[in-house]
Write an enzyme that holds these catalytic residues in place. Structure first.
Site, PDB file in Angstrom:
ATOM      1  N   LYS A 111       0.836  -1.203   0.000  1.00 55.87           N
ATOM      2  CA  LYS A 111       0.000   0.000   0.000  1.00 55.87           C
ATOM      3  C   LYS A 111       0.873   1.254   0.000  1.00 55.87           C
ATOM      4  CE  LYS A 111      -3.942  -2.130   2.360  1.00 55.87           C
ATOM      5  NZ  LYS A 111      -4.546  -2.316   3.685  1.00 55.87           N
ATOM      6  N   LYS A 192      -5.358 -11.373  -5.957  1.00 52.38           N
ATOM      7  CA  LYS A 192      -6.462 -11.588  -5.019  1.00 52.38           C
ATOM      8  C   LYS A 192      -7.691 -10.801  -5.467  1.00 52.38           C
ATOM      9  CE  LYS A 192      -6.610  -9.052  -1.187  1.00 52.38           C
ATOM     10  NZ  LYS A 192      -6.381  -8.461   0.124  1.00 52.38           N
ATOM     11  N   LYS A 195     -11.798  -5.263  -4.214  1.00 51.64           N
ATOM     12  CA  LYS A 195     -12.558  -4.118  -4.723  1.00 51.64           C
ATOM     13  C   LYS A 195     -11.609  -3.126  -5.411  1.00 51.64           C
ATOM     14  CE  LYS A 195     -15.594  -0.542  -4.369  1.00 51.64           C
ATOM     15  NZ  LYS A 195     -16.656  -0.320  -5.311  1.00 51.64           N
TER      16      LYS A 195
HETATM   17  P1  TYM Z   1     -10.662  -6.895   4.523  1.00 47.56           P
HETATM   18  O1  TYM Z   1     -11.727  -5.893   4.801  1.00 47.56           O
HETATM   19  O2  TYM Z   1      -9.697  -6.613   3.437  1.00 47.56           O
HETATM   20  O3  TYM Z   1     -11.296  -8.297   4.226  1.00 47.56           O
HETATM   21  C1  TYM Z   1     -12.222  -8.926   5.102  1.00 47.56           C
HETATM   22  C2  TYM Z   1     -11.940 -10.417   5.182  1.00 47.56           C
HETATM   23  O4  TYM Z   1     -12.067 -11.036   3.897  1.00 47.56           O
HETATM   24  C3  TYM Z   1     -10.895 -11.771   3.582  1.00 47.56           C
HETATM   25  N1  TYM Z   1     -10.677 -11.637   2.117  1.00 47.56           N
HETATM   26  C4  TYM Z   1     -10.453 -12.667   1.304  1.00 47.56           C
HETATM   27  N2  TYM Z   1     -10.367 -13.997   1.512  1.00 47.56           N
HETATM   28  C5  TYM Z   1     -10.128 -14.787   0.445  1.00 47.56           C
HETATM   29  N3  TYM Z   1      -9.961 -14.313  -0.823  1.00 47.56           N
HETATM   30  C6  TYM Z   1     -10.042 -12.978  -1.080  1.00 47.56           C
HETATM   31  N4  TYM Z   1      -9.904 -12.531  -2.330  1.00 47.56           N
HETATM   32  C7  TYM Z   1     -10.292 -12.091   0.002  1.00 47.56           C
HETATM   33  N5  TYM Z   1     -10.437 -10.740   0.108  1.00 47.56           N
HETATM   34  C8  TYM Z   1     -10.675 -10.483   1.407  1.00 47.56           C
HETATM   35  C9  TYM Z   1      -9.785 -11.095   4.376  1.00 47.56           C
HETATM   36  O5  TYM Z   1      -8.707 -11.973   4.600  1.00 47.56           O
HETATM   37  C10 TYM Z   1     -10.506 -10.726   5.657  1.00 47.56           C
HETATM   38  O6  TYM Z   1     -10.557 -11.819   6.530  1.00 47.56           O
HETATM   39  N6  TYM Z   1      -7.299  -6.002   8.137  1.00 47.56           N
HETATM   40  C11 TYM Z   1      -8.549  -6.684   7.830  1.00 47.56           C
HETATM   41  C12 TYM Z   1      -9.710  -6.250   8.702  1.00 47.56           C
HETATM   42  C13 TYM Z   1      -9.494  -6.338  10.173  1.00 47.56           C
HETATM   43  C14 TYM Z   1      -9.435  -7.526  10.952  1.00 47.56           C
HETATM   44  C15 TYM Z   1      -9.265  -7.102  12.293  1.00 47.56           C
HETATM   45  C16 TYM Z   1      -9.508  -8.887  10.636  1.00 47.56           C
HETATM   46  C17 TYM Z   1      -9.355  -5.304  11.032  1.00 47.56           C
HETATM   47  N7  TYM Z   1      -9.217  -5.762  12.293  1.00 47.56           N
HETATM   48  C18 TYM Z   1      -9.134  -8.024  13.367  1.00 47.56           C
HETATM   49  C19 TYM Z   1      -9.398  -9.798  11.690  1.00 47.56           C
HETATM   50  C20 TYM Z   1      -9.211  -9.368  13.010  1.00 47.56           C
HETATM   51  C21 TYM Z   1      -8.929  -6.394   6.395  1.00 47.56           C
HETATM   52  O7  TYM Z   1      -8.505  -5.433   5.803  1.00 47.56           O
HETATM   53  O8  TYM Z   1      -9.863  -7.211   5.878  1.00 47.56           O
END
Ligand code: TYM
Length: 330
Positions: A111, A192, A195
């Site tokens: 990022k 991956k 969005k």
């Molecule tokens: P985020 O918002 O990017 O995604 C939410 C969850 O979806 C999973 N994910 C995927 N899994 C498989 N294939 C994909 N293409 C894919 N895209 C997204 C992500 O692994 C995630 O589990 N940092 C985290 C949010 C967060 C969080 C936390 C997670 C903040 N605090 C505490 C766990 C515990 C994030 O950006 O997820």
């Protein structure tokens, strides 16, 4: 019962990547464990964003979670910024987090290289994530594969805090819980599904759009003509089948791919039908909820109150161990 925590950013779209990688698992876990799920708006503001639309995107994400099957009677569903203890614990954990570990995080490096000026919040993002989980002493964190490095750091932060301050109270070291679709690729088959890369199928997409998007989607790159046998293990469409199709169909798909019994389009048609069957009720529930935004904000307020009660208890322990003067201390 184990305590489960996970979060999702209000990125504007719940897509089949984060649904199969995480949210579907959350829906299952709420029947087995003590669960908290959060729309993490404080994480979302670490990158360029539009303040005029953030609150609506936060509600939209909550609508998506409830429509997917999260139930406010079974799980605590809330907005991260409604519980200010997340930001407070984030600050306290910053003091035990090594800078080098933060600089090594691949998500940070990716990022950061995409922007000219890197905000400190982007570097500290994983510390806030650690605070999210540790605040509730959660031990299980259902996430996609892209979060594993953040989970490793979270455990390291817990260990460091414990070795410095623990005295009858310790943070448990949380474990990641992966689903079978731990890494869903985008429709381009390159990166991956995300969005920000514009390679998604949204959870609320119409049946026509689902089919239009699936038709040109990448499959096994070695399968050039209809007669070539394919390898389902390297095909993203097969990964998505595993999320949406029943076990006997998955077996049939694998067999017909390996023997070239089906062309990729035949395989995608079966997938489209199964996806549409699974996603239509979710889309309809979301439409019904969008018509009642007050119900959604009420549910989130109730969730935040329950989360805050737990968060306050943890912060009482943490403040005392870290030597901060309590307001009520004589
Ligand atoms: P985020 O918002 O990017 O995604 C939410 C969850 O979806 C999973 N994910 C995927 N899994 C498989 N294939 C994909 N293409 C894919 N895209 C997204 C992500 O692994 C995630 O589990 N940092 C985290 C949010 C967060 C969080 C936390 C997670 C903040 N605090 C505490 C766990 C515990 C994030 O950006 O997820």
């Amino acid at each position: 019962m184990a305590r489960v925590f996970s979060g999702i950013q209000p990125s504007g779209e719940l897509h089949i990547g984060n649904y199969l990688g995480a949210v579907e698992n959350w829906v299952r876990l709420q029947h087995q464990h003590d669960c908290l799920f959060s729309v993490v708006d404080l994480h979302a503001i670490t990158q360029a964003y539009d303040p005029a639309t953030l609150s609506q995107r936060t509600i939209d994400m909550a609508v998506g979670l409830f429509a997917s099957g999260l139930d406010s009677e079974r799980a605590i569903v809330f907005v991260q910024s409604h519980v200010p203890e997340h930001a407070e614990l984030n600050w306290l954990l910053n003091t035990v987090t090594p800078l080098g570990e933060l600089e090594r995080q691949t998500q940070f490096k990716d990022k950061a290289q995409r922007q000219e000026s890197v905000p400190a919040g982007l570097l500290n993002y994983p510390v806030l994530q650690a605070a999210d989980v540790l605040l509730y002493e959660a031990t299980l964190v259902p996430v996609g594969e892209d979060q594993l490095q953040h989970l490793e750091l979270m455990r390291e932060i817990a260990r460091r805090w414990n070795s410095r301050f623990a005295d009858g109270f310790t943070f448990p070291e949380p474990q990641a819980l992966l689903s079978t679709a731990k890494r869903v690729l985008g429709l381009d088959g390159q990166a991956k599904m995300s969005k920000s890369l514009g390679n998604t199928i949204g959870l609320f997409e119409s049946p026509e759009t689902i089919w239009e998007k699936l038709k040109p989607a990448a499959t096994d790159p070695a399968r050039v003509t209809r007669k070539d046998p394919g390898n389902p293990d390297v095909c993203n469409i097969f990964t998505i089948h595993q999320g949406f199709s029943p076990p006997d169909t998955i077996k049939l798909v694998a067999h017909n791919c390996r023997t070239a019994g089906w062309g990729c389009l035949d395989c995608k048609r079966v997938l489209a039908d199964n996806m549409i069957a699974a996603l239509t009720p979710i889309r309809e529930r979301a439409e019904a909820l969008r018509a009642k935004p007050r119900t959604v904000t009420d549910l989130l307020r109730g969730g935040a109150a329950k989360a805050r009660a737990i968060a306050r208890r943890t912060m009482g322990q943490v403040r005392r161990r870290m030597g901060l003067l309590g307001e009520a201390d004589g």
